[in-house]
Design a protein around this motif. Structure first.
Motif, PDB file in Angstrom:
ATOM      1  N   ALA A  16       0.837  -1.204   0.000  1.00  0.00           N
ATOM      2  CA  ALA A  16       0.000   0.000   0.000  1.00  0.00           C
ATOM      3  C   ALA A  16       0.870   1.252   0.000  1.00  0.00           C
ATOM      4  N   HIS A  17       1.992   1.209   0.722  1.00  0.00           N
ATOM      5  CA  HIS A  17       2.901   2.362   0.754  1.00  0.00           C
ATOM      6  C   HIS A  17       3.444   2.659  -0.641  1.00  0.00           C
ATOM      7  N   VAL A  18       3.759   1.604  -1.385  1.00  0.00           N
ATOM      8  CA  VAL A  18       4.252   1.784  -2.755  1.00  0.00           C
ATOM      9  C   VAL A  18       3.141   2.322  -3.650  1.00  0.00           C
ATOM     10  N   LEU A  19       1.936   1.753  -3.532  1.00  0.00           N
ATOM     11  CA  LEU A  19       0.813   2.196  -4.368  1.00  0.00           C
ATOM     12  C   LEU A  19       0.437   3.648  -4.079  1.00  0.00           C
ATOM     13  N   LEU A  20       0.637   4.092  -2.840  1.00  0.00           N
ATOM     14  CA  LEU A  20       0.356   5.477  -2.468  1.00  0.00           C
ATOM     15  C   LEU A  20       1.523   6.404  -2.793  1.00  0.00           C
ATOM     16  N   GLU A  21       2.563   5.839  -3.424  1.00  0.00           N
ATOM     17  CA  GLU A  21       3.753   6.588  -3.827  1.00  0.00           C
ATOM     18  C   GLU A  21       4.422   7.263  -2.638  1.00  0.00           C
ATOM     19  N   GLY A  22       4.501   6.523  -1.533  1.00  0.00           N
ATOM     20  CA  GLY A  22       5.219   7.019  -0.365  1.00  0.00           C
ATOM     21  C   GLY A  22       6.718   6.955  -0.576  1.00  0.00           C
ATOM     22  N   VAL A  23       7.443   7.724   0.232  1.00  0.00           N
ATOM     23  CA  VAL A  23       8.906   7.696   0.163  1.00  0.00           C
ATOM     24  C   VAL A  23       9.396   6.320   0.602  1.00  0.00           C
ATOM     25  N   PRO A  24      10.260   5.667  -0.177  1.00  0.00           N
ATOM     26  CA  PRO A  24      10.776   4.347   0.214  1.00  0.00           C
ATOM     27  C   PRO A  24      11.404   4.389   1.599  1.00  0.00           C
ATOM     28  N   PRO A  25      11.215   3.354   2.411  1.00  0.00           N
ATOM     29  CA  PRO A  25      11.737   3.343   3.780  1.00  0.00           C
ATOM     30  C   PRO A  25      13.246   3.567   3.871  1.00  0.00           C
ATOM     31  N   SER A  26      13.973   3.167   2.834  1.00  0.00           N
ATOM     32  CA  SER A  26      15.429   3.299   2.866  1.00  0.00           C
ATOM     33  C   SER A  26      15.913   4.704   2.537  1.00  0.00           C
ATOM     34  N   LEU A  27      15.010   5.601   2.154  1.00  0.00           N
ATOM     35  CA  LEU A  27      15.394   6.944   1.738  1.00  0.00           C
ATOM     36  C   LEU A  27      14.776   8.005   2.633  1.00  0.00           C
ATOM     37  N   ASP A  28      15.455   9.156   2.742  1.00  0.00           N
ATOM     38  CA  ASP A  28      14.947  10.320   3.467  1.00  0.00           C
ATOM     39  C   ASP A  28      14.932  11.489   2.497  1.00  0.00           C
ATOM     40  N   ARG A  29      13.750  11.880   2.084  1.00  0.00           N
ATOM     41  CA  ARG A  29      13.637  12.913   1.061  1.00  0.00           C
ATOM     42  C   ARG A  29      14.342  14.208   1.451  1.00  0.00           C
ATOM     43  N   ASP A  30      14.171  14.627   2.696  1.00  0.00           N
ATOM     44  CA  ASP A  30      14.733  15.905   3.128  1.00  0.00           C
ATOM     45  C   ASP A  30      16.257  15.860   3.206  1.00  0.00           C
ATOM     46  N   LEU A  31      16.808  14.738   3.655  1.00  0.00           N
ATOM     47  CA  LEU A  31      18.258  14.599   3.695  1.00  0.00           C
ATOM     48  C   LEU A  31      18.844  14.571   2.286  1.00  0.00           C
ATOM     49  N   ILE A  32      18.125  13.954   1.354  1.00  0.00           N
ATOM     50  CA  ILE A  32      18.590  13.932  -0.038  1.00  0.00           C
ATOM     51  C   ILE A  32      18.633  15.347  -0.607  1.00  0.00           C
ATOM     52  N   ALA A  33      17.588  16.140  -0.312  1.00  0.00           N
ATOM     53  CA  ALA A  33      17.560  17.525  -0.796  1.00  0.00           C
ATOM     54  C   ALA A  33      18.722  18.325  -0.228  1.00  0.00           C
ATOM     55  N   ARG A  34      18.986  18.149   1.081  1.00  0.00           N
ATOM     56  CA  ARG A  34      20.104  18.867   1.705  1.00  0.00           C
ATOM     57  C   ARG A  34      21.438  18.414   1.106  1.00  0.00           C
ATOM     58  N   ASP A  35      21.550  17.121   0.792  1.00  0.00           N
ATOM     59  CA  ASP A  35      22.781  16.600   0.217  1.00  0.00           C
ATOM     60  C   ASP A  35      23.053  17.225  -1.141  1.00  0.00           C
ATOM     61  N   ILE A  36      22.011  17.366  -1.950  1.00  0.00           N
ATOM     62  CA  ILE A  36      22.182  17.979  -3.272  1.00  0.00           C
ATOM     63  C   ILE A  36      22.620  19.435  -3.138  1.00  0.00           C
ATOM     64  N   GLU A  37      21.984  20.152  -2.219  1.00  0.00           N
ATOM     65  CA  GLU A  37      22.345  21.556  -2.010  1.00  0.00           C
ATOM     66  C   GLU A  37      23.793  21.704  -1.543  1.00  0.00           C
ATOM     67  N   ALA A  38      24.276  20.739  -0.755  1.00  0.00           N
ATOM     68  CA  ALA A  38      25.612  20.844  -0.185  1.00  0.00           C
ATOM     69  C   ALA A  38      26.706  20.368  -1.130  1.00  0.00           C
ATOM     70  N   LEU A  40      22.027  11.594  -7.483  1.00  0.00           N
ATOM     71  CA  LEU A  40      20.859  10.826  -7.046  1.00  0.00           C
ATOM     72  C   LEU A  40      21.036   9.334  -7.332  1.00  0.00           C
ATOM     73  N   ALA A  41      21.619   9.038  -8.504  1.00  0.00           N
ATOM     74  CA  ALA A  41      21.790   7.640  -8.885  1.00  0.00           C
ATOM     75  C   ALA A  41      22.902   6.964  -8.092  1.00  0.00           C
ATOM     76  N   SER A  42      24.025   7.638  -7.945  1.00  0.00           N
ATOM     77  CA  SER A  42      25.190   7.005  -7.331  1.00  0.00           C
ATOM     78  C   SER A  42      25.109   6.945  -5.814  1.00  0.00           C
ATOM     79  N   GLU A  43      24.556   7.976  -5.180  1.00  0.00           N
ATOM     80  CA  GLU A  43      24.562   8.044  -3.721  1.00  0.00           C
ATOM     81  C   GLU A  43      23.242   7.636  -3.072  1.00  0.00           C
ATOM     82  N   HIS A  44      22.145   7.715  -3.818  1.00  0.00           N
ATOM     83  CA  HIS A  44      20.836   7.488  -3.197  1.00  0.00           C
ATOM     84  C   HIS A  44      20.017   6.395  -3.879  1.00  0.00           C
ATOM     85  N   GLY A  45      20.557   5.772  -4.916  1.00  0.00           N
ATOM     86  CA  GLY A  45      19.856   4.666  -5.549  1.00  0.00           C
ATOM     87  C   GLY A  45      18.584   5.066  -6.272  1.00  0.00           C
TER      88      GLY A  45
END
Length: 325
Positions: free
Chosen positions: A218-240, A286-291
């Motif tokens: 259901a989490h996948v069907l609702l297009e939730g963020v995958p458990p292994s990822l943190d959207r906000d940390l990814i955004a901060r990583d790109i900015e940095a 995104l591909a190399s560091e966050h899958g």
């Protein structure tokens, strides 16, 4: 304000969005073999349950009936997932596997509840059980289920569809083991209530695992963020890490089928930055560091083109992660 959109390489009909292509072909064969093994023995176990009067055998036969159908659906889901994307289905049929996994979870849930009800009825009105024939059929069933389990166990266990198939066979395996224990107890003591009691214990375990599968699907069907990822940390990583990216907002991260991660985002760039190079660098990061295998990045200069619309609060959400997940 200069505002450009870089969607190069985003022709979905030409891109490979279908995950699990490395495992897909072998997983498809594994599921088909398991379906044949399960369906073939189901008839024998059902007859054995009727002849011996064993609820445990009938319950396991019921599992195997539903499981052979579910495994057939899982096989068909793998078959559909191998089809290329179309003009109307630009991501292809990969998500069918997740939909089947969710349906399998519901089916297991219903079957387990039915077994609990039948066990309650049997406890209220105990029936004679032929322990000897029950033991023979249960042992044969266990061997068949072990074979099917090992066939599936070698597949891609990150695939929700494969995990759903394994869960079905695991339920059958536990049911056969419970029937063996019940038969031994009946042969040794003549105490027939052990038959429905063990059926209930197995059903409760299956209910728990089925709920976990349904929740993940259901989490996948609702297009939730995958458990292994943190959207906000990814955004901060790109900015940095990406030079020239001042801010990331309007970011969405989801999974197509539980294995292939995707993202869309706006990248606010400093004046004078080469938009194409910045977008390319973001995608590589995104591909190399966050899958994240597929990303759509919209470069911006100055004010965001979407400011003031219904999605405008997401910029603030990324700055205050606790408000939006």
């Amino acid at each position: 304000m200069a505002h450009t959109n870089d969607h190069s390489g985003h022709d979905h009909t030409g891109h490979d969005h279908g995950p699990g292509h490395v495992h897909g072909s072998t997983d498809k064969k594994r599921v088909l073999i398991a379906a044949c093994l399960t369906g073939g023995f189901m008839v024998a176990e059902a007859l054995g349950g009727i002849l011996t009067g064993s609820l445990a055998l009938l319950a396991d036969a019921g599992h195997m009936l539903a499981d052979s159908i579910a495994l057939g659906l899982a096989w068909y889901a793998f078959h559909l997932a191998s089809r290329p994307a179309t003009v109307r289905l630009t991501y292809g049929f990969g998500r069918v596997k997740t939909l089947v996994a969710y349906t399998n979870g519901i089916a297991i849930f219903v079957i387990a509840l039915w077994i609990v009800y039948e066990a309650w009825e049997r406890l209220q009105a105990p029936a004679p059980v032929l322990g000897g024939p029950m033991l023979v059929v249960a042992i044969l069933g266990l061997l068949v289920n072990i074979s099917a389990f090992f066939v599936l166990h070698g597949g891609d266990r990150e695939s929700l569809n494969m995990r759903g198939a394994i869960l079905h066979v695991l339920g059958d395996l536990l049911g056969s083991a419970a029937a063996i224990v019940a038969a031994l107890v009946i042969l040794a003591t003549g105490w027939t209530p052990v038959d429905p009691i063990l059926s209930v214990l197995v059903s409760l375990l299956i209910l728990y695992t089925a709920w976990s599968l349904m929740r993940e699907a259901a989490h996948v069907l609702l297009e939730g963020v995958p458990p292994s990822l943190d959207r906000d940390l990814i955004a901060r990583d790109i900015e940095a890490t990406i030079q020239g990216v001042r801010e990331v907002h309007h970011m969405h991260v989801w999974s197509l089928d539980g294995t292939s991660n995707m993202a869309t985002l706006h990248a606010c760039l400093d004046e004078g930055v080469d938009a194409h190079q910045a977008v390319s660098a973001v995608k590589k990061r995104l591909a190399s560091e966050h899958g994240i295998s597929h990303a759509t990045v919209e470069p911006e200069f100055g004010q965001c083109a979407d400011d003031g619309d219904e999605h405008g609060h997401q910029r603030e959400a990324l700055q205050h992660p606790g408000h939006f997940h």
